[in-house]
Design an enzyme around this catalytic site. Sequence first.
Site, mmCIF file in Angstrom:
data_model
loop_
_atom_site.group_PDB
_atom_site.id
_atom_site.type_symbol
_atom_site.label_atom_id
_atom_site.label_comp_id
_atom_site.label_asym_id
_atom_site.label_seq_id
_atom_site.Cartn_x
_atom_site.Cartn_y
_atom_site.Cartn_z
ATOM 1 N N GLY A 1 -35.462 -35.813 16.917
ATOM 2 C CA GLY A 1 -35.248 -36.064 18.336
ATOM 3 C C GLY A 1 -33.841 -35.702 18.786
ATOM 4 N N SER A 2 -33.483 -36.152 19.990
ATOM 5 C CA SER A 2 -32.186 -35.778 20.558
ATOM 6 C C SER A 2 -31.017 -36.350 19.756
ATOM 7 C CB SER A 2 -32.095 -36.221 22.017
ATOM 8 O OG SER A 2 -32.323 -37.606 22.149
ATOM 9 N N ARG B 1 -40.915 -34.006 11.325
ATOM 10 C CA ARG B 1 -42.348 -33.830 11.109
ATOM 11 C C ARG B 1 -42.860 -32.512 11.685
ATOM 12 N NH1 ARG B 1 -45.690 -38.880 13.136
ATOM 13 N NH2 ARG B 1 -47.327 -37.627 12.183
ATOM 14 N N LYS C 1 -31.666 -47.432 17.337
ATOM 15 C CA LYS C 1 -31.233 -48.540 18.201
ATOM 16 C C LYS C 1 -32.450 -49.348 18.636
ATOM 17 C CE LYS C 1 -27.371 -45.676 19.655
ATOM 18 N NZ LYS C 1 -27.625 -44.621 18.679
ATOM 19 N N GLY D 1 -22.778 -46.291 19.191
ATOM 20 C CA GLY D 1 -21.976 -45.598 20.179
ATOM 21 C C GLY D 1 -20.773 -46.417 20.628
ATOM 22 N N LYS E 1 -28.603 -53.704 24.030
ATOM 23 C CA LYS E 1 -28.124 -52.957 25.195
ATOM 24 C C LYS E 1 -29.238 -52.142 25.823
ATOM 25 C CE LYS E 1 -27.555 -48.863 22.805
ATOM 26 N NZ LYS E 1 -27.854 -47.477 23.114
ATOM 27 N N SER F 1 -29.495 -42.119 30.105
ATOM 28 C CA SER F 1 -30.131 -43.244 29.426
ATOM 29 C C SER F 1 -31.638 -43.285 29.675
ATOM 30 C CB SER F 1 -29.505 -44.565 29.892
ATOM 31 O OG SER F 1 -30.251 -45.668 29.428
ATOM 32 N N ARG F 2 -32.414 -43.111 28.622
ATOM 33 C CA ARG F 2 -33.869 -43.141 28.784
ATOM 34 C C ARG F 2 -34.370 -44.547 29.085
ATOM 35 N NH1 ARG F 2 -35.405 -40.921 22.935
ATOM 36 N NH2 ARG F 2 -33.635 -39.646 23.483
#
Length: 333
Positions: free
Chosen positions: A13-14, A35, A109, A139, A194, A257-258
């Site tokens: 992922g990112s 994957r 996270k 972070g 958070k 922020s997703r």
Amino acid sequence: MREKLRFAVLGGGSWGTALVKMLSENLDTVGWYMRNESAIRHIKNEGHNPNYISAVEFDVEKLALSHDINKTIRDSDVLIFAIPSAFLENELKSLTVSLKDKIIFSAIKGIVPESGKIVGEHFHDEYKIPFENIGVITGPCHAEEVALERLSYLTIACADDDKAKKVAKVLESDYIRTKISDDIIGTEYAAMLKNIYAIAAGIAHGLGYGDNFQSVLMSNAIREMKRFIDRVYKMKRNINNSAYLGDLLVTGYSTFSRNRMFGNMIGKGYTVKSAMMEMNMVAEGYYATKSAHLLMEKLKKKSKTPIINAVYSILYKGKNPKKVFAKLTEKLD
């Protein structure tokens, strides 16, 4: 401990992509498990991840890419996990090699749904990894800004200072500053919490609350975070440090922020399912909300976490966000 440690990132992922970029600045070889076989082929041919922060260009000669998690683990000493917590245990089910002698750092996270534990505790309890071989990378740091090489800060937490320093050293660069911490439990819980508060900030924005309310929400969130972490694992820590307050602020306010994005959609009237489908990304805070709420309920401390309770009632009990936040505003100061 081996003098020259072999590092690998698990997750495509990112954040996994950003971590590989950071490691590639300092190492000749970086293991990388994902994957998606087509993504691996694309990276090998084109030099960038087609699905996440595709602006990052890799020297593919440095990458030991594999879709075989056992090969990546077997060939590495330090494993940095960046697989979303909701999918971690399913990935680990395919293990045939031992994690016993590996150094494991979590860049995840969130909470592992199957055990209801943060990742470090999950590896310790379920896979018998000693705490001195477990660390956390937190972070405040967004993958998208790493891709742009904007100055960012990381906290590397581990009970073993030497291991923390070694990991910090290979992540540092002109645009990445690092510091170490011995608060492995607290920093990981902060990284989980958070995301819940970022969902709350997003819901507030979606409902039309302004910056004035957001500042009150965030100041209450950091105090709530401190109460939560102190209840779970009390030790001397400064909650205003960047691993706690800094990470909360960047996740609560940033357009990258997703979790905030997910909350914003909920505030605008999306259902949980429709918001997840439209985002096509995992909002770790969704799973963390349930685990955090249940833990405080178990500890009979639910009254100490009004923001978490509010987010839980919206996401898991289907309560009206407007009505829930109207009541929440009366509990904040």
